[in-house]
Each structure stands twice: as structure tokens, then as C-alpha cells.
Design a protein around this motif. Sequence first.
Motif, PDB file in Angstrom:
ATOM      1  N   MET A   1     -15.541 -55.899  75.589  1.00  0.00           N
ATOM      2  CA  MET A   1     -15.056 -57.256  75.817  1.00  0.00           C
ATOM      3  C   MET A   1     -15.528 -57.723  77.195  1.00  0.00           C
ATOM      4  O   MET A   1     -15.433 -56.982  78.168  1.00  0.00           O
ATOM      5  N   ASN A   2     -16.025 -58.964  77.247  1.00  0.00           N
ATOM      6  CA  ASN A   2     -16.505 -59.496  78.523  1.00  0.00           C
ATOM      7  C   ASN A   2     -15.361 -60.028  79.366  1.00  0.00           C
ATOM      8  O   ASN A   2     -14.485 -60.745  78.878  1.00  0.00           O
ATOM      9  N   VAL A   3     -15.375 -59.683  80.644  1.00  0.00           N
ATOM     10  CA  VAL A   3     -14.415 -60.203  81.622  1.00  0.00           C
ATOM     11  C   VAL A   3     -15.195 -60.458  82.899  1.00  0.00           C
ATOM     12  O   VAL A   3     -16.390 -60.175  82.977  1.00  0.00           O
ATOM     13  N   PHE A   9      -9.861 -59.695  89.999  1.00  0.00           N
ATOM     14  CA  PHE A   9      -9.578 -59.452  91.417  1.00  0.00           C
ATOM     15  C   PHE A   9      -9.561 -60.723  92.265  1.00  0.00           C
ATOM     16  O   PHE A   9      -8.518 -61.103  92.777  1.00  0.00           O
ATOM     17  N   LEU A  34      -6.151 -50.128  76.680  1.00  0.00           N
ATOM     18  CA  LEU A  34      -7.117 -50.176  77.785  1.00  0.00           C
ATOM     19  C   LEU A  34      -6.660 -49.281  78.934  1.00  0.00           C
ATOM     20  O   LEU A  34      -7.386 -48.416  79.397  1.00  0.00           O
ATOM     21  N   TRP A  37      -6.895 -45.264  79.383  1.00  0.00           N
ATOM     22  CA  TRP A  37      -8.145 -44.540  79.649  1.00  0.00           C
ATOM     23  C   TRP A  37      -8.399 -44.339  81.140  1.00  0.00           C
ATOM     24  O   TRP A  37      -9.308 -43.575  81.515  1.00  0.00           O
ATOM     25  N   LEU A 122      -1.127 -45.033  90.077  1.00  0.00           N
ATOM     26  CA  LEU A 122      -2.523 -45.297  89.678  1.00  0.00           C
ATOM     27  C   LEU A 122      -2.536 -46.017  88.334  1.00  0.00           C
ATOM     28  O   LEU A 122      -3.249 -47.012  88.150  1.00  0.00           O
ATOM     29  N   TYR A 126      -4.051 -49.622  86.924  1.00  0.00           N
ATOM     30  CA  TYR A 126      -4.871 -49.867  85.722  1.00  0.00           C
ATOM     31  C   TYR A 126      -4.189 -50.898  84.816  1.00  0.00           C
ATOM     32  O   TYR A 126      -4.841 -51.754  84.214  1.00  0.00           O
TER      33      TYR A 126
ATOM     34  N   VAL B   3     -18.477 -58.332  83.849  1.00  0.00           N
ATOM     35  CA  VAL B   3     -18.330 -56.903  83.568  1.00  0.00           C
ATOM     36  C   VAL B   3     -17.738 -56.792  82.171  1.00  0.00           C
ATOM     37  O   VAL B   3     -17.441 -57.808  81.536  1.00  0.00           O
ATOM     38  N   THR B   4     -17.562 -55.575  81.687  1.00  0.00           N
ATOM     39  CA  THR B   4     -16.955 -55.396  80.366  1.00  0.00           C
ATOM     40  C   THR B   4     -15.799 -54.401  80.467  1.00  0.00           C
ATOM     41  O   THR B   4     -15.792 -53.526  81.348  1.00  0.00           O
ATOM     42  N   THR B   5     -14.854 -54.528  79.549  1.00  0.00           N
ATOM     43  CA  THR B   5     -13.749 -53.564  79.528  1.00  0.00           C
ATOM     44  C   THR B   5     -14.240 -52.178  79.106  1.00  0.00           C
ATOM     45  O   THR B   5     -13.602 -51.178  79.441  1.00  0.00           O
ATOM     46  N   GLU B   6     -15.367 -52.109  78.410  1.00  0.00           N
ATOM     47  CA  GLU B   6     -15.953 -50.806  78.076  1.00  0.00           C
ATOM     48  C   GLU B   6     -16.365 -50.085  79.367  1.00  0.00           C
ATOM     49  O   GLU B   6     -16.088 -48.897  79.553  1.00  0.00           O
ATOM     50  N   LEU B   8     -15.226 -50.616  82.359  1.00  0.00           N
ATOM     51  CA  LEU B   8     -14.089 -50.352  83.251  1.00  0.00           C
ATOM     52  C   LEU B   8     -13.146 -49.300  82.691  1.00  0.00           C
ATOM     53  O   LEU B   8     -12.544 -48.537  83.456  1.00  0.00           O
ATOM     54  N   PHE B   9     -12.958 -49.289  81.373  1.00  0.00           N
ATOM     55  CA  PHE B   9     -11.913 -48.463  80.779  1.00  0.00           C
ATOM     56  C   PHE B   9     -12.413 -47.586  79.636  1.00  0.00           C
ATOM     57  O   PHE B   9     -12.431 -46.374  79.743  1.00  0.00           O
ATOM     58  N   THR B  10     -12.780 -48.227  78.516  1.00  0.00           N
ATOM     59  CA  THR B  10     -12.882 -47.448  77.283  1.00  0.00           C
ATOM     60  C   THR B  10     -14.090 -46.520  77.246  1.00  0.00           C
ATOM     61  O   THR B  10     -14.046 -45.496  76.566  1.00  0.00           O
ATOM     62  N   GLY B 125      -6.027 -47.138  92.265  1.00  0.00           N
ATOM     63  CA  GLY B 125      -6.343 -47.600  90.904  1.00  0.00           C
ATOM     64  C   GLY B 125      -7.288 -48.798  90.937  1.00  0.00           C
ATOM     65  O   GLY B 125      -8.272 -48.849  90.195  1.00  0.00           O
ATOM     66  N   TYR B 126      -7.002 -49.768  91.820  1.00  0.00           N
ATOM     67  CA  TYR B 126      -7.904 -50.928  91.948  1.00  0.00           C
ATOM     68  C   TYR B 126      -9.290 -50.473  92.413  1.00  0.00           C
ATOM     69  O   TYR B 126     -10.316 -50.979  91.953  1.00  0.00           O
ATOM     70  N   ILE B 128     -10.847 -47.617  91.881  1.00  0.00           N
ATOM     71  CA  ILE B 128     -11.604 -46.968  90.804  1.00  0.00           C
ATOM     72  C   ILE B 128     -12.165 -48.022  89.840  1.00  0.00           C
ATOM     73  O   ILE B 128     -13.339 -47.983  89.467  1.00  0.00           O
ATOM     74  N   VAL B 129     -11.328 -48.993  89.475  1.00  0.00           N
ATOM     75  CA  VAL B 129     -11.802 -50.031  88.557  1.00  0.00           C
ATOM     76  C   VAL B 129     -12.874 -50.888  89.230  1.00  0.00           C
ATOM     77  O   VAL B 129     -13.892 -51.243  88.611  1.00  0.00           O
ATOM     78  N   ALA B 130     -12.683 -51.207  90.511  1.00  0.00           N
ATOM     79  CA  ALA B 130     -13.664 -52.036  91.225  1.00  0.00           C
ATOM     80  C   ALA B 130     -15.000 -51.300  91.358  1.00  0.00           C
ATOM     81  O   ALA B 130     -16.069 -51.900  91.216  1.00  0.00           O
ATOM     82  N   ARG B 132     -16.223 -49.119  89.308  1.00  0.00           N
ATOM     83  CA  ARG B 132     -16.855 -49.175  87.985  1.00  0.00           C
ATOM     84  C   ARG B 132     -17.415 -50.570  87.708  1.00  0.00           C
ATOM     85  O   ARG B 132     -18.462 -50.701  87.069  1.00  0.00           O
ATOM     86  N   ALA B 133     -16.728 -51.595  88.189  1.00  0.00           N
ATOM     87  CA  ALA B 133     -17.230 -52.965  88.011  1.00  0.00           C
ATOM     88  C   ALA B 133     -18.579 -53.136  88.710  1.00  0.00           C
ATOM     89  O   ALA B 133     -19.421 -53.912  88.262  1.00  0.00           O
TER      90      ALA B 133
END
Lengths: 191, 191
Positions: A1-3, A9, A34, A37, A122, A126, B3-6, B8-10, B125-126, B128-130, B132-133
Amino acid sequence: MNVTTEQLFTEARTHNGFRAEPIPDATLRELYDLMKWGPTSANCSPARIVFVRTREAKERLLAGMSPGNVQKTREAPVTAVIGMDLAFPDKLPFLFPHADARAWFAGNEPLVEATAFRNSSLQAGYFIVAARALGLDCGPMSGFDPAIVDAAFWAGTRIRTNLVCNLGHGDPSKLFGRSPRLPFDEACRIE
Amino acid sequence: MNVTTEQLFTEARTHNGFRAEPIPDATLRELYDLMKWGPTSANCSPARIVFVRTREAKERLLAGMSPGNVQKTREAPVTAVIGMDLAFPDKLPFLFPHADARAWFAGNEPLVEATAFRNSSLQAGYFIVAARALGLDCGPMSGFDPAIVDAAFWAGTRIRTNLVCNLGHGDPSKLFGRSPRLPFDEACRIE
């Protein structure tokens, strides 16, 4: 999914008011699917979540919220009570099958508590980013009476509330001005 | 930025090996400039980060890492030591100018510690996601000796290491099989 990183942020805001528009069950399941993971230590995944939506459950929660958090929590279509399960080691044989990770925690309550606190926090990070990815606005809060909220939602378990987070579609008219952040050189260095 | 949720997460994975490709300073600054916007309680933003990159700084860090974390930490082009500043209340007049938030913490060391721990973990947590973004792979770790790492990077401050995270471009040949997650009904309920 596109975000976009703006949505997650740089343009996302903590909301203090919410429109009445409900959040379907499917969206709450998508949110968990989501955030689950995101990495945790030994995959311990200690976060436990009650999505509070009915009027009756909301009233139990409101009894424990700090006065400044009551009105927005009443308004939000869903409020997530995010707890940490101190019994998480019992799930490690399933979550971390490569090693006897449960043994690392046996009899070491300070390690159990620190691991549950760090990793459920953490996971709350997420959770917030995943909610925004799904187009939801968040209002995370630590202003509540843990004894009241724990008794209302986690009675008879070893789960303790870590934080509470309103979810919904925010009312931009109730936003506060955005607060500054520390500049890179005050929070970070490169060695 | 898209970015995509794939990403970042899945489909994102915790990496155990890294290619040598370096990470420029600009990317580390961009990473902070995303993660810093994630919400914290009273905007307290207690996370402090050392991006460890030089051989000399890496050796100081490796001296404190658990044996199983040494090789991957040596390989990673950058390792972030993410600490929590117990002196965060001193920055509240800047970060939360609406109220005298510093006074809420004065003389209440348990509240200072819990707030620093919870919120620096949220910020991790932010982070790690950032990362990956921005197309980076992460390898977060809590296996280290805090006394050694604190002395190596935070001497003379009230900052304590919360977790350590390798950053770089992962080597897919060193991935482990993906571990399962708890199903919704085991981790969540809707009331």
C-alpha cells in the motif's frame, strides 16, 4: 500500500478532537496486521490491545483518564488501551522457536519488566505509524490512573497498561500549534 | 516522499548481515528529521543518538556487545546507540512552552525514569520505521552490557543506553526464517 512520509511523520499531528465517523472492525484488524510485524527483542511481542468502542467500555476507561484527557477520549470513535503482558515469556516457544528463550527470563522479574516495557513501547510506536498509514489520526496519552485502567481491562492477568491512544478522524480546528523539536546537533552526534 | 507499507512493515526484516556500502551523513540527518516528529508525552523527546561509524568508535561499542551481536555490529556501516536522557525535563521549557511541564517531574525520579524509558522506546520505534522509509535496513538489539556502552558514549551525562540498532543495506543471505506473530484474537480484543 502506498503512503507518504508526510502522512506518517512530517505532517502528522497529535489530535485533540475527533469527528464522529466510526472505524470498522476491519480497519482495526488491518492496523494490528501492520504493526505486529515491527521488530521486538526475541520477537517477544508483549503488547496487548483493547480497542474500546462501546459506550459502556468507554465509561469504564473514562473513569481512569486524567481530567484533561476525558473529553477527547469520549469523542474518539475508538480508544486503544495498549498494555504490556508480563507473562509474555509463556508465548516465546511459539514466537521464537529457534531457542529456549523462555528460560532467559525465568526468575528474572526485572528483566521481564524492562523487556515488556521497552518492547511494548516500541510496538506502540509501530501502532501509531501504522494507524497513520491507514489514514487514521492518533492521540496518544499517558495521563491516566493505571490502577483504574488495569482493573477495568486487564483484571486477572499480568497485563499492565502502558499507554492509551485515541483513534479516529481528527478535527483540525482543535489542533494546538505545533511544538518544536530538538535540532540534530542537540539530540545526535556522529562518531 | 512515497513509501509503501510493505517496505515499512509487512516485507521488512531484521537484518543480521550488512553490505559494506556506507551511509552518508545526509541520510542520518534525514532519518532524524523524520523520526523527531513522532509524538512523545508532553513532546519530551528524550531519545539521544550516537551514530557510530568510525573504526575507533565501533571498537568501543563492540567491547560492550553480547558475543552473538559482535560480528553483525562490526559489519554494519553505521550502528545507532539510542539512549534516553534522564535530564530531559531541562529541555521542556523549549519543547513544551505552553505550560511549566518541567515542574511535573521535579523531585519525582520514578516518573522521570518511566517517562524517559517509555518515550525513548516509542522514538526507537519511529527511528526503525523512518530508517526503512529511507531504504535502510535495521538490526535492533538489546543484547549488550549497558555499563560498558554507557561509559563509552554517555560519560558525564544522565543519558542511559536503551537499545542499539545496526543500519545499512542488509545481506539477504544472512536472514533467518521469519518468525510468526500472535493472531489478532490472541493479542487484541474489541469492546
